[in-house]
Design a protein around this motif. Structure first.
Motif, mmCIF file in Angstrom:
data_model
loop_
_atom_site.group_PDB
_atom_site.id
_atom_site.type_symbol
_atom_site.label_atom_id
_atom_site.label_comp_id
_atom_site.label_asym_id
_atom_site.label_seq_id
_atom_site.Cartn_x
_atom_site.Cartn_y
_atom_site.Cartn_z
ATOM 1 N N ARG A 261 0.786 -1.232 0.000
ATOM 2 C CA ARG A 261 0.000 0.000 0.000
ATOM 3 C C ARG A 261 0.819 1.284 0.000
ATOM 4 N N SER A 262 2.053 1.257 0.468
ATOM 5 C CA SER A 262 2.855 2.475 0.541
ATOM 6 C C SER A 262 4.138 2.340 -0.270
ATOM 7 N N VAL A 263 4.004 1.748 -1.439
ATOM 8 C CA VAL A 263 5.169 1.433 -2.262
ATOM 9 C C VAL A 263 5.971 2.685 -2.605
ATOM 10 N N ASP A 264 5.303 3.695 -3.143
ATOM 11 C CA ASP A 264 6.003 4.897 -3.592
ATOM 12 C C ASP A 264 6.694 5.603 -2.427
ATOM 13 N N LYS A 265 5.987 5.755 -1.302
ATOM 14 C CA LYS A 265 6.576 6.406 -0.132
ATOM 15 C C LYS A 265 7.793 5.641 0.350
ATOM 16 N N PHE A 266 7.674 4.325 0.401
ATOM 17 C CA PHE A 266 8.778 3.495 0.870
ATOM 18 C C PHE A 266 9.987 3.649 -0.038
ATOM 19 N N ASN A 267 9.792 3.500 -1.334
ATOM 20 C CA ASN A 267 10.912 3.575 -2.273
ATOM 21 C C ASN A 267 11.610 4.923 -2.197
ATOM 22 N N VAL A 268 10.832 5.996 -2.144
ATOM 23 C CA VAL A 268 11.413 7.341 -2.081
ATOM 24 C C VAL A 268 12.177 7.537 -0.773
ATOM 25 N N GLU A 269 11.589 7.097 0.332
ATOM 26 C CA GLU A 269 12.232 7.255 1.643
ATOM 27 C C GLU A 269 13.582 6.543 1.676
ATOM 28 N N VAL A 270 13.615 5.306 1.185
ATOM 29 C CA VAL A 270 14.858 4.533 1.177
ATOM 30 C C VAL A 270 15.873 5.147 0.218
ATOM 31 N N ASP A 271 15.424 5.556 -0.949
ATOM 32 C CA ASP A 271 16.308 6.159 -1.939
ATOM 33 C C ASP A 271 16.946 7.435 -1.391
ATOM 34 N N GLU A 272 16.134 8.285 -0.759
ATOM 35 C CA GLU A 272 16.651 9.530 -0.199
ATOM 36 C C GLU A 272 17.667 9.248 0.905
ATOM 37 N N PHE A 273 17.409 8.221 1.692
ATOM 38 C CA PHE A 273 18.356 7.849 2.736
ATOM 39 C C PHE A 273 19.693 7.432 2.138
ATOM 40 N N PHE A 274 19.666 6.634 1.087
ATOM 41 C CA PHE A 274 20.905 6.198 0.447
ATOM 42 C C PHE A 274 21.651 7.383 -0.175
ATOM 43 N N GLN A 275 20.918 8.374 -0.655
ATOM 44 C CA GLN A 275 21.529 9.481 -1.377
ATOM 45 C C GLN A 275 22.083 10.570 -0.454
ATOM 46 N N ARG A 276 21.442 10.797 0.686
ATOM 47 C CA ARG A 276 21.854 11.910 1.536
ATOM 48 C C ARG A 276 23.016 11.532 2.452
ATOM 49 N N LYS A 277 23.749 12.559 2.876
ATOM 50 C CA LYS A 277 24.833 12.370 3.824
ATOM 51 C C LYS A 277 24.246 12.291 5.224
ATOM 52 N N TYR A 278 24.641 11.250 5.957
ATOM 53 C CA TYR A 278 24.113 11.097 7.318
ATOM 54 C C TYR A 278 24.731 12.151 8.230
ATOM 55 N N LYS A 279 23.911 12.709 9.115
ATOM 56 C CA LYS A 279 24.436 13.683 10.067
ATOM 57 C C LYS A 279 23.719 13.550 11.405
ATOM 58 N N LYS A 280 24.451 13.878 12.448
ATOM 59 C CA LYS A 280 23.884 13.916 13.788
ATOM 60 C C LYS A 280 23.322 15.313 14.022
ATOM 61 N N ILE A 281 22.131 15.387 14.555
ATOM 62 C CA ILE A 281 21.505 16.686 14.840
ATOM 63 C C ILE A 281 21.555 16.920 16.341
ATOM 64 N N ALA A 282 22.053 18.076 16.724
ATOM 65 C CA ALA A 282 22.180 18.379 18.158
ATOM 66 C C ALA A 282 22.070 19.878 18.371
ATOM 67 N N GLY A 283 21.948 20.267 19.626
ATOM 68 C CA GLY A 283 21.915 21.691 19.981
ATOM 69 C C GLY A 283 20.751 22.422 19.345
ATOM 70 N N ARG A 284 21.018 23.606 18.847
ATOM 71 C CA ARG A 284 19.954 24.429 18.256
ATOM 72 C C ARG A 284 19.355 23.825 16.995
ATOM 73 N N ASP A 285 20.144 22.985 16.340
ATOM 74 C CA ASP A 285 19.628 22.338 15.129
ATOM 75 C C ASP A 285 18.422 21.451 15.412
ATOM 76 N N LEU A 286 18.268 21.039 16.657
ATOM 77 C CA LEU A 286 17.109 20.223 17.024
ATOM 78 C C LEU A 286 15.795 20.968 16.772
ATOM 79 N N PHE A 287 15.853 22.322 16.805
ATOM 80 C CA PHE A 287 14.650 23.118 16.561
ATOM 81 C C PHE A 287 14.415 23.344 15.065
ATOM 82 N N GLN A 288 15.432 23.166 14.264
ATOM 83 C CA GLN A 288 15.361 23.611 12.877
ATOM 84 C C GLN A 288 15.306 22.486 11.852
ATOM 85 N N ASN A 289 15.621 21.262 12.241
ATOM 86 C CA ASN A 289 15.669 20.152 11.276
ATOM 87 C C ASN A 289 14.478 19.222 11.427
#
Length: 289
Positions: A261-289
């Motif tokens: 039922r959520s094929v498109d959402k799943f594929n896009v979510e996984v694809d974006e994860f593979f494509q983006r650079k992983y980062k830790k969010i902390a401090g003030r960025d917790l309000f903005q990301n």
């Protein structure tokens, strides 16, 4: 009990058939899992492991679940093959990888994860993105733990660390235990051997300690449906135990949301994860990301 067994077998057949023949999911009507043009066998670890490859680009290994096969991913393969080299295989004792049935050793997730590491080596792939569903998610975790050099990024959905009512909905364990007891009483056959191995796997394994997930250093996307057979709290535990993890719980979704039922959402979510650079969010960025 016969009615329960028939219902389960029909469910697996319907799920596989839906994945392979739905024209919206597979407009090219390729018979994934039975495609002679893309299929081959790798002679590894004392067996012939059947696999298929599609597309070009960075390698992406996709791992199916218990009693599944390559054909389960007919809605993922054509999407990801547009930008990745997709490798899909039938796990040990599944699909067309059945020449292990006469071996005396029992089936384990550790065996299967080592099989996938060997398959990547056979294909001369140093490391790959890895996507695993259900038991495939368990195999993905173990692959990243036992062969960290092989996994560039890991995405899993519907995985568990152990099989009890703290991790899995009680109905599911009772359901599969009933089917296993039914097949225990049947005459020996290949089908019986396969199903008993699969149910034993579900009911007794894995046995992964949360602390051991700290071995997984690659960025990892942990997913599940909010009404999955795997309890959300257990999925959260997995995500918290992996140092560099992201978490996605799909709303109004069960265990098979990625193919039903959520094929498109799943594929896009996984694809974006593979494509983006992983980062830790902390401090003030917790309000903005």
């Amino acid at each position: 009990m016969k009615r329960i067994v028939s219902t389960f077998i029909l469910f697996l057949f319907a799920l596989s058939l839906h994945a392979q023949t739905n024209p919206k999911a597979d407009p090219s009507k390729i018979a994934y899992g039975d495609n002679k043009a893309a299929g081959n066998y790798a002679k590894i670890r004392g067996m012939n492991m059947y696999y298929e490859t599609y597309g070009e680009g960075k390698p992406l290994l996709i791992i199916h679940g218990n009693s599944g096969s390559i054909g389960d991913f007919s809605k993922q393969i054509p999407y990801f093959a547009k930008k990745y080299k997709v490798i899909v295989a039938d796990s040990r004792d599944h699909g067309k990888t059945l020449d292990t049935l006469n071996m005396v050793d029992s089936l384990s997730y550790e065996q299967m994860s080592d099989d996938y590491a060997a398959l990547l080596s056979h294909l001369k792939i140093d490391s790959a993105f890895v996507l695993g569903w259900s038991d495939g998610g368990i195999n993905g975790l173990l692959l990243a733990m036992r062969h960290p050099e092989k996994v560039k990024k890991l995405a899993i959905t519907g995985a568990n660390l152990w099989p009890d009512t703290n991790s899995v909905e009680p109905f599911v364990l009772k359901y599969f235990d009933g089917i296993k007891k039914y097949y225990d009483k049947q005459k020996p056959s290949i089908a019986r051997t396969v199903l008993l191995r699969h149910f034993n796997l579900l009911l007794t394994q894995p046995q992964i300690k949360p602390a051991s997930l700290a071995k997984i250093q690659c960025p990892t996307l942990v997913m599940a449906g909010d009404q999955d057979v795997i309890k959300v709290a257990h999925t959260l535990l997995i995500a918290k135990s992996i140092p560099n993890s992201n978490l996605w719980i799909s709303p109004n979704s069960g265990h098979g949301f990625l193919v039903l039922r959520s094929v498109d959402k799943f594929n896009v979510e996984v694809d974006e994860f593979f494509q983006r650079k992983y980062k830790k969010i902390a401090g003030r960025d917790l309000f903005q990301n």
